[in-house]
Design a protein around this motif. Structure first.
Motif, PDB file in Angstrom:
ATOM      1  N   THR A 128      -7.908   2.223  -6.602  1.00 51.18           N
ATOM      2  CA  THR A 128      -8.484   2.053  -5.402  1.00 51.18           C
ATOM      3  C   THR A 128      -9.829   2.605  -5.366  1.00 51.18           C
ATOM      4  OG1 THR A 128      -7.664   4.287  -4.209  1.00 51.18           O
ATOM      5  CG2 THR A 128      -6.279   2.210  -4.445  1.00 51.18           C
ATOM      6  N   THR A 188      -5.463  13.936  -2.056  1.00 52.40           N
ATOM      7  CA  THR A 188      -4.347  13.094  -2.147  1.00 52.40           C
ATOM      8  C   THR A 188      -3.487  12.988  -0.951  1.00 52.40           C
ATOM      9  OG1 THR A 188      -1.999  13.489  -3.430  1.00 52.40           O
ATOM     10  CG2 THR A 188      -2.908  15.593  -2.305  1.00 52.40           C
ATOM     11  N   TYR A 220      -0.792   8.741  -3.387  1.00 49.84           N
ATOM     12  CA  TYR A 220      -2.038   8.470  -4.241  1.00 49.84           C
ATOM     13  C   TYR A 220      -2.745   9.718  -4.561  1.00 49.84           C
ATOM     14  CZ  TYR A 220      -3.953   8.586   0.497  1.00 49.84           C
ATOM     15  OH  TYR A 220      -4.258   8.859   1.703  1.00 49.84           O
ATOM     16  N   ASN A 247      -3.136  -0.566  -8.789  1.00 52.79           N
ATOM     17  CA  ASN A 247      -3.026   1.212  -8.817  1.00 52.79           C
ATOM     18  C   ASN A 247      -4.537   1.476  -8.430  1.00 52.79           C
ATOM     19  OD1 ASN A 247      -0.923  -0.137 -11.103  1.00 52.79           O
ATOM     20  ND2 ASN A 247       0.067   1.333  -9.642  1.00 52.79           N
ATOM     21  N   GLY A 294      -9.463   6.346  -6.614  1.00 50.84           N
ATOM     22  CA  GLY A 294      -8.211   6.964  -6.664  1.00 50.84           C
ATOM     23  C   GLY A 294      -7.059   6.072  -7.306  1.00 50.84           C
ATOM     24  N   TYR A 295      -6.009   6.754  -7.513  1.00 47.77           N
ATOM     25  CA  TYR A 295      -4.944   5.988  -8.264  1.00 47.77           C
ATOM     26  C   TYR A 295      -3.700   6.242  -7.478  1.00 47.77           C
ATOM     27  CZ  TYR A 295      -1.880   4.688 -11.970  1.00 47.77           C
ATOM     28  OH  TYR A 295      -0.840   4.090 -12.812  1.00 47.77           O
ATOM     29  N   LYS A 296      -3.111   4.837  -7.262  1.00 45.70           N
ATOM     30  CA  LYS A 296      -1.691   4.951  -6.419  1.00 45.70           C
ATOM     31  C   LYS A 296      -0.606   4.571  -7.138  1.00 45.70           C
ATOM     32  CE  LYS A 296      -0.504   0.825  -4.244  1.00 45.70           C
ATOM     33  NZ  LYS A 296       0.916   0.896  -4.535  1.00 45.70           N
ATOM     34  N   TRP A 319       0.867  -1.220  -0.095  1.00 52.59           N
ATOM     35  CA  TRP A 319       0.018  -0.065  -0.098  1.00 52.59           C
ATOM     36  C   TRP A 319       0.778   1.452   0.036  1.00 52.59           C
ATOM     37  CZ3 TRP A 319      -5.340   0.486  -0.077  1.00 52.59           C
ATOM     38  CH2 TRP A 319      -6.198  -0.694  -0.003  1.00 52.59           C
TER      39      TRP A 319
END
Length: 222
Positions: A183, A84, A50, A181, A219-221, A46
């Motif tokens: 979420t 973020t 992000y 990636n 979201g995007y990690k 994790w």
């Protein structure tokens, strides 16, 4: 003849007595070795930066008063914004991080009492929070808390006053990694800004504003 019979019996007894000893001296097959089954290892990391966006529904409460006259009111409306942050995986299951978000809100309501028609509204809010979570591979539950900001405006009888209020926030949520990636999350956020003072052409108004929001995010990690 009698001596031969006695000799045969003696030989038989001797053989029978030593047979178990010979069997015990033979090489024995080794006992099967026990191999511990390794515990499943978490494969998802994790950690990292992000970004994401969320949309939800906000419930605002304006506890207003002026000159001993109560003008409290509550309202609800759509909330939407961006967030973020950064996660750090301390152990395979424990995650700590920090996050900031900004949301536009549609919270506006008015009430008339004591000859004053008072309108209260808040158009945006923001949070700067610390976060701690516990993960189950692709799923995580977390709690978060920190500082909250919001714009507050009070107007009535041809006058208005506004300010950016500072308060505190706390909440909790659940998040899932759809891919390595991408979420999704569902969370509840509470904000409390305490008592704020406003001046409407010499008439003082006190407003105690709090806000609860239930929101869904994607979201995007990195």
């Amino acid at each position: 003849m009698k001596r031969l019979a006695i000799a045969g019996l003696a030989l038989t007894a001797t053989t029978a007595g030593t047979a178990p000893v010979w069997a015990a001296d033979l090489p024995q097959a080794p006992a099967p070795a026990y191999e511990a089954v390794p515990a499943p290892q978490q494969s998802i990391d994790w950690s990292g930066i992000y970004v994401g966006g969320n949309v939800g529904w906000a419930f605002g409460n304006f506890d207003n008063s002026s000159g001993g006259v109560g003008l409290g009111t509550s309202t609800s409306g759509v909330s939407g914004g961006l967030y973020t942050g950064y996660n750090f995986q301390v152990t395979p299951n424990v995650i700590v991080g920090a996050e900031a978000d900004f949301s536009l809100t549609d919270l506006e309501e008015s009430r008339t009492n004591g000859g004053l028609n008072l309108q209260s509204k808040s158009n945006w809010n923001s949070n700067i929070r610390g976060k701690i979570g516990y993960s189950f591979d692709r799923y995580m539950v977390y709690g978060a808390g920190g500082l909250a900001l919001a714009d507050l405006e009070v107007s009535g009888n041809g006058a208005s006053d506004s300010k950016t209020a500072l308060g505190w926030t706390a909440g909790a949520g659940a998040e899932a990694l759809v891919t390595n990636n991408v979420t999704t999350r569902l969370e509840y956020v509470y904000q409390d800004f305490g008592s704020q003072d406003f001046n409407l052409n010499g008439r003082g108004v006190s407003s105690d504003f709090s806000n609860s929001t239930l929101r869904l995010g994607v979201g995007y990690k990195f």
